[in-house]
Scaffold this motif. Structure first.
Motif, PDB file in Angstrom:
ATOM      1  N   ASP A  81       0.804  -1.187  -0.183  1.00 35.16           N
ATOM      2  CA  ASP A  81       0.047   0.026  -0.075  1.00 35.16           C
ATOM      3  C   ASP A  81       0.680   1.266  -0.006  1.00 35.16           C
ATOM      4  O   ASP A  81       0.548   2.193  -0.767  1.00 35.16           O
ATOM      5  CB  ASP A  81      -0.823   0.147   1.275  1.00 35.16           C
ATOM      6  CG  ASP A  81      -2.146  -1.075   1.149  1.00 35.16           C
ATOM      7  OD1 ASP A  81      -2.509  -1.372  -0.189  1.00 35.16           O
ATOM      8  OD2 ASP A  81      -2.719  -1.136   1.932  1.00 35.16           O
ATOM      9  N   ASP A  82       1.946   1.330   0.824  1.00 36.59           N
ATOM     10  CA  ASP A  82       2.876   2.474   0.948  1.00 36.59           C
ATOM     11  C   ASP A  82       3.342   2.622  -0.575  1.00 36.59           C
ATOM     12  O   ASP A  82       3.539   3.666  -1.098  1.00 36.59           O
ATOM     13  CB  ASP A  82       3.997   2.111   1.996  1.00 36.59           C
ATOM     14  CG  ASP A  82       3.383   2.065   3.310  1.00 36.59           C
ATOM     15  OD1 ASP A  82       2.275   2.720   3.371  1.00 36.59           O
ATOM     16  OD2 ASP A  82       4.130   1.745   4.228  1.00 36.59           O
ATOM     17  N   ILE A  83       4.052   1.274  -1.241  1.00 32.88           N
ATOM     18  CA  ILE A  83       4.495   1.587  -2.644  1.00 32.88           C
ATOM     19  C   ILE A  83       3.672   2.189  -3.464  1.00 32.88           C
ATOM     20  O   ILE A  83       3.838   2.925  -4.637  1.00 32.88           O
ATOM     21  CB  ILE A  83       5.111   0.235  -2.862  1.00 32.88           C
ATOM     22  CG1 ILE A  83       6.149  -0.264  -1.917  1.00 32.88           C
ATOM     23  CG2 ILE A  83       5.631   0.111  -4.400  1.00 32.88           C
ATOM     24  CD1 ILE A  83       6.887  -1.604  -2.347  1.00 32.88           C
ATOM     25  N   ASP A  84       2.245   1.704  -3.654  1.00 25.53           N
ATOM     26  CA  ASP A  84       1.241   2.057  -4.408  1.00 25.53           C
ATOM     27  C   ASP A  84       0.932   3.392  -4.318  1.00 25.53           C
ATOM     28  O   ASP A  84       0.714   4.151  -5.021  1.00 25.53           O
ATOM     29  CB  ASP A  84      -0.064   1.178  -4.404  1.00 25.53           C
ATOM     30  CG  ASP A  84       0.071  -0.287  -4.735  1.00 25.53           C
ATOM     31  OD1 ASP A  84       1.004  -0.610  -5.587  1.00 25.53           O
ATOM     32  OD2 ASP A  84      -0.660  -1.300  -4.218  1.00 25.53           O
ATOM     33  N   ALA A  85       0.894   4.070  -2.936  1.00 23.52           N
ATOM     34  CA  ALA A  85       0.666   5.239  -2.692  1.00 23.52           C
ATOM     35  C   ALA A  85       1.883   6.161  -3.222  1.00 23.52           C
ATOM     36  O   ALA A  85       1.427   7.464  -3.809  1.00 23.52           O
ATOM     37  CB  ALA A  85       0.474   5.684  -1.296  1.00 23.52           C
ATOM     38  N   ALA A  86       3.090   5.691  -3.036  1.00 30.37           N
ATOM     39  CA  ALA A  86       4.121   6.332  -3.847  1.00 30.37           C
ATOM     40  C   ALA A  86       4.170   6.474  -5.216  1.00 30.37           C
ATOM     41  O   ALA A  86       4.325   7.587  -5.883  1.00 30.37           O
ATOM     42  CB  ALA A  86       5.447   5.809  -3.243  1.00 30.37           C
ATOM     43  N   GLU A  87       3.662   5.247  -5.875  1.00 26.84           N
ATOM     44  CA  GLU A  87       3.581   5.379  -7.163  1.00 26.84           C
ATOM     45  C   GLU A  87       2.483   6.301  -7.720  1.00 26.84           C
ATOM     46  O   GLU A  87       2.676   6.785  -8.797  1.00 26.84           O
ATOM     47  CB  GLU A  87       3.273   3.802  -7.646  1.00 26.84           C
ATOM     48  CG  GLU A  87       3.297   3.623  -9.113  1.00 26.84           C
ATOM     49  CD  GLU A  87       2.818   2.182  -9.566  1.00 26.84           C
ATOM     50  OE1 GLU A  87       2.486   1.823 -10.687  1.00 26.84           O
ATOM     51  OE2 GLU A  87       3.155   1.342  -8.751  1.00 26.84           O
ATOM     52  N   GLU A  88       1.443   6.220  -6.947  1.00 26.12           N
ATOM     53  CA  GLU A  88       0.369   7.384  -7.541  1.00 26.12           C
ATOM     54  C   GLU A  88       0.670   8.889  -7.387  1.00 26.12           C
ATOM     55  O   GLU A  88       0.301   9.525  -8.390  1.00 26.12           O
ATOM     56  CB  GLU A  88      -0.938   7.057  -6.592  1.00 26.12           C
ATOM     57  CG  GLU A  88      -1.637   5.747  -6.905  1.00 26.12           C
ATOM     58  CD  GLU A  88      -2.346   5.644  -8.111  1.00 26.12           C
ATOM     59  OE1 GLU A  88      -2.695   6.760  -8.743  1.00 26.12           O
ATOM     60  OE2 GLU A  88      -2.469   4.362  -8.594  1.00 26.12           O
ATOM     61  N   GLU A  89       1.652   8.997  -6.460  1.00 27.96           N
ATOM     62  CA  GLU A  89       2.032  10.448  -6.344  1.00 27.96           C
ATOM     63  C   GLU A  89       3.229  10.563  -7.487  1.00 27.96           C
ATOM     64  O   GLU A  89       3.168  11.592  -7.995  1.00 27.96           O
ATOM     65  CB  GLU A  89       2.992  10.574  -5.013  1.00 27.96           C
ATOM     66  CG  GLU A  89       2.059  10.626  -3.767  1.00 27.96           C
ATOM     67  CD  GLU A  89       2.681  10.827  -2.578  1.00 27.96           C
ATOM     68  OE1 GLU A  89       3.947  11.029  -2.503  1.00 27.96           O
ATOM     69  OE2 GLU A  89       2.237  10.855  -1.625  1.00 27.96           O
ATOM     70  N   ILE A  90       3.787   9.685  -7.899  1.00 28.98           N
ATOM     71  CA  ILE A  90       4.941   9.873  -9.077  1.00 28.98           C
ATOM     72  C   ILE A  90       3.912  10.004 -10.332  1.00 28.98           C
ATOM     73  O   ILE A  90       4.489  10.853 -11.212  1.00 28.98           O
ATOM     74  CB  ILE A  90       5.485   8.558  -9.114  1.00 28.98           C
ATOM     75  CG1 ILE A  90       6.654   8.592  -7.912  1.00 28.98           C
ATOM     76  CG2 ILE A  90       6.571   8.721 -10.723  1.00 28.98           C
ATOM     77  CD1 ILE A  90       7.448   7.387  -7.921  1.00 28.98           C
ATOM     78  N   LYS A  91       2.856   9.100 -10.486  1.00 30.33           N
ATOM     79  CA  LYS A  91       2.167   9.252 -11.553  1.00 30.33           C
ATOM     80  C   LYS A  91       1.357  10.748 -11.900  1.00 30.33           C
ATOM     81  O   LYS A  91       1.291  11.122 -13.124  1.00 30.33           O
ATOM     82  CB  LYS A  91       1.048   8.239 -11.933  1.00 30.33           C
ATOM     83  CG  LYS A  91       1.551   6.942 -12.237  1.00 30.33           C
ATOM     84  CD  LYS A  91       0.461   5.910 -12.403  1.00 30.33           C
ATOM     85  CE  LYS A  91       1.115   4.592 -12.680  1.00 30.33           C
ATOM     86  NZ  LYS A  91       0.202   3.528 -12.748  1.00 30.33           N
ATOM     87  N   GLU A  92       1.284  11.498 -10.773  1.00 31.71           N
ATOM     88  CA  GLU A  92       0.492  12.529 -10.797  1.00 31.71           C
ATOM     89  C   GLU A  92       1.399  13.658 -10.946  1.00 31.71           C
ATOM     90  O   GLU A  92       1.752  14.570 -11.729  1.00 31.71           O
ATOM     91  CB  GLU A  92      -0.281  12.831  -9.437  1.00 31.71           C
ATOM     92  CG  GLU A  92      -1.576  12.074  -9.254  1.00 31.71           C
ATOM     93  CD  GLU A  92      -1.935  12.367  -7.790  1.00 31.71           C
ATOM     94  OE1 GLU A  92      -1.471  12.996  -7.079  1.00 31.71           O
ATOM     95  OE2 GLU A  92      -3.141  11.594  -7.425  1.00 31.71           O
TER      96      GLU A  92
END
Length: 69
Positions: free
Chosen positions: A58-69
């Motif tokens: 979940d932490d990795i997914d949240a970081a990935e979402e921030e990178i995509k934005e």
């Protein structure tokens, strides 16, 4: 007096015999063969590991979402 003497002559050995027989004991103990069966224990630790992995990803997914934005 002769009767009293005869009574004591029978009473004392009779009391000693009763005391000796009352104090002797005998016990018979039979040992049966003991059968030991295997015990199967299953401990499920997958839930704890699964939750830890979910939290990690979940932490990795949240970081990935921030990178995509």
């Amino acid at each position: 007096m002769g009767q009293k003497k005869n009574a004591w002559a029978l009473l004392i050995p009779g009391a000693a015999l009763c005391l000796a027989l009352g104090c002797s004991t005998r016990h018979d103990v039979a040992m049966a063969p003991v059968e030991v069966k295997p015990i199967h224990i299953t401990i499920d630790v997958n839930v704890k590991v699964d939750r830890a992995l979910d939290s990690f990803f979940d932490d990795i997914d949240a970081a990935e979402e921030e990178i995509k934005e």
